[in-house]
Design an enzyme around this catalytic site. Structure first.
Site, PDB file in Angstrom:
ATOM      1  N   LYS A   1       0.722  -1.370  -0.014  1.00 30.01           N
ATOM      2  CA  LYS A   1       0.126  -0.191  -0.071  1.00 30.01           C
ATOM      3  C   LYS A   1       0.828   1.222   0.012  1.00 30.01           C
ATOM      4  O   LYS A   1       0.477   2.179  -0.937  1.00 30.01           O
ATOM      5  CB  LYS A   1      -0.927  -0.003   1.362  1.00 30.01           C
ATOM      6  CG  LYS A   1      -2.188  -0.970   1.213  1.00 30.01           C
ATOM      7  CD  LYS A   1      -2.778  -1.123   2.772  1.00 30.01           C
ATOM      8  CE  LYS A   1      -3.904  -2.250   2.294  1.00 30.01           C
ATOM      9  NZ  LYS A   1      -4.624  -2.402   3.697  1.00 30.01           N
TER      10      LYS A   1
ATOM     11  N   GLN B   1      -5.060  -1.425   9.951  1.00 35.84           N
ATOM     12  CA  GLN B   1      -5.074  -2.706   9.263  1.00 35.84           C
ATOM     13  C   GLN B   1      -5.306  -3.755  10.285  1.00 35.84           C
ATOM     14  O   GLN B   1      -5.277  -3.883  11.565  1.00 35.84           O
ATOM     15  CB  GLN B   1      -3.481  -2.824   9.016  1.00 35.84           C
ATOM     16  CG  GLN B   1      -3.108  -4.011   8.177  1.00 35.84           C
ATOM     17  CD  GLN B   1      -3.812  -3.953   6.844  1.00 35.84           C
ATOM     18  OE1 GLN B   1      -3.901  -3.049   6.032  1.00 35.84           O
ATOM     19  NE2 GLN B   1      -3.762  -5.409   6.365  1.00 35.84           N
TER      20      GLN B   1
ATOM     21  N   ASP C   1     -11.377   2.844   4.246  1.00 42.57           N
ATOM     22  CA  ASP C   1     -11.840   1.428   4.188  1.00 42.57           C
ATOM     23  C   ASP C   1     -13.011   1.112   4.046  1.00 42.57           C
ATOM     24  O   ASP C   1     -13.585   0.041   3.632  1.00 42.57           O
ATOM     25  CB  ASP C   1     -11.315   0.424   5.325  1.00 42.57           C
ATOM     26  CG  ASP C   1      -9.848  -0.008   4.996  1.00 42.57           C
ATOM     27  OD1 ASP C   1      -9.570  -0.613   3.916  1.00 42.57           O
ATOM     28  OD2 ASP C   1      -9.110  -0.272   5.849  1.00 42.57           O
TER      29      ASP C   1
HETATM   30  N1  GUN Z   1      -6.783  -6.504   6.086  1.00 40.94           N
HETATM   31  C1  GUN Z   1      -7.016  -7.423   4.944  1.00 40.94           C
HETATM   32  N2  GUN Z   1      -7.598  -6.430   3.824  1.00 40.94           N
HETATM   33  C2  GUN Z   1      -7.850  -5.398   4.749  1.00 40.94           C
HETATM   34  C3  GUN Z   1      -8.356  -4.195   4.256  1.00 40.94           C
HETATM   35  O1  GUN Z   1      -8.676  -4.099   2.963  1.00 40.94           O
HETATM   36  N3  GUN Z   1      -8.440  -3.126   5.139  1.00 40.94           N
HETATM   37  C4  GUN Z   1      -7.664  -3.282   6.347  1.00 40.94           C
HETATM   38  N4  GUN Z   1      -7.887  -2.112   6.947  1.00 40.94           N
HETATM   39  N5  GUN Z   1      -7.217  -4.432   6.948  1.00 40.94           N
HETATM   40  C5  GUN Z   1      -7.085  -5.608   6.104  1.00 40.94           C
END
Ligand code: GUN
Length: 277
Positions: free
Chosen positions: A47, A91, A114
């Site tokens: 990311k 996350q 998100d």
């Molecule tokens: N863990 C796995 N995929 C994601 C996501 O898209 N966002 C977040 N915050 N955690 C994750």
């Protein structure tokens, strides 16, 4: 045909860069991560790399695995109040002493990049405008890129998580698909797989699906990230059948498929928040 994310990502990055270049201020993403999940390390690194490529600033807050909930609450509260922060991402997963739902929901909905807060999930359920979860949004974008319509299709989603399966079911329904949301207790799953027009598999088991399971013309979207016996990354769809399947179905590869589109959707959400405010 293999639905590689590569051409989509190349095009999308150009678009995202252009949108960022037209802004007066650089959008900033705050990532809160807690130590302990190796897959998260990889996702977060990716990311951050893609954000840098597009011209987005990232602040990464990394906490030790025994961190007290109070410290995360305090960080979210500070970031909510900070006008220099465009979006906040907590996350997941978090270690057991931390309540994922409670903490995620402390994020200000307008900064919830998100789309995981109750307000944004509720907006999605109602079919009104809000920030949308990134993996399902990426799946919809990839289907659109490859001109694969979902209207009127029988879509089988084998995953009922809050992050992917449930929001994807809502997005597909909004676009007039007929959705079956399957899980570990689903009866006659193999029959359902054999009948589905579009199969989204997020079981988390290498080799769960192979060439014999699906009908001609089916579309398979593989959202799983597994590691096989040799430690190689793979999805649920058996890699050995890619060549056989390519002549009669469309499917996303792992790696090089949905994982890439998730990050594009995240950046798209962040820029959209920035453009809106
Ligand atoms: N863990 C796995 N995929 C994601 C996501 O898209 N966002 C977040 N915050 N955690 C994750």
């Amino acid at each position: 045909m293999i639905l590689s994310a590569k051409p989509y990502v190349e095009q999308k990055i150009k678009e995202l860069k252009e949108r960022v270049s037209m802004m007066d201020e650089t959008p900033t993403l705050a990532i809160i991560q807690v130590e302990g999940d190796p897959a998260s390390d990889r996702y977060v690194t990716n990311k951050m790399k893609k954000c840098a490529e597009v011209g987005i600033a990232v602040e990464h807050y990394y906490f030790g695995k025994n961190v007290d909930s109070f410290l995360i609450e305090e960080k979210i509260s500070d970031l909510n109040a900070d006008d220099d922060i465009t979006g906040i991402l907590l996350q997941l997963p978090l270690p057991p002493q931390l309540d994922e739902h409670y903490l995620t929901n402390l994020i200000k909905p307008n900064k919830d990049v998100d789309g995981f807060t109750e307000l944004n999930m509720g907006r999605l359920a109602l079919g009104v405008y809000g920030n949308e979860p990134c993996t399902p949004k990426g799946v919809m974008e990839l289907l659109r890129f490859y001109n694969i319509p979902v209207q009127g299709k029988d879509v089988l989603i084998i995953n009922r998580s809050n992050i992917v399966g449930k929001p994807l079911a809502m997005m597909m329904t909004k676009q007039n698909a007929t959705v079956t949301l399957a899980h570990s207790k689903t009866a006659r799953l193999r029959d359902k797989i054999a009948r589905a027009d579009i199969i989204v598999t997020g079981v988390g088991q290498a080799g769960f699906l192979d060439e014999r399971d699906v009908k001609n013309g089916a579309v398979i979207i593989d959202i799983s990230i597994n590691f096989n016996e040799e430690g190689k990354m793979c999805g649920d769809l058996d890699k050995e059948c890619y060549d056989l399947l390519a002549g009669r179905c469309d499917f996303t590869p792992v790696p090089g498929g949905v994982g890439q589109t998730t990050v594009m959707a995240l950046i798209d959400n962040l820029i959209e928040i920035s453009e809106r405010f």
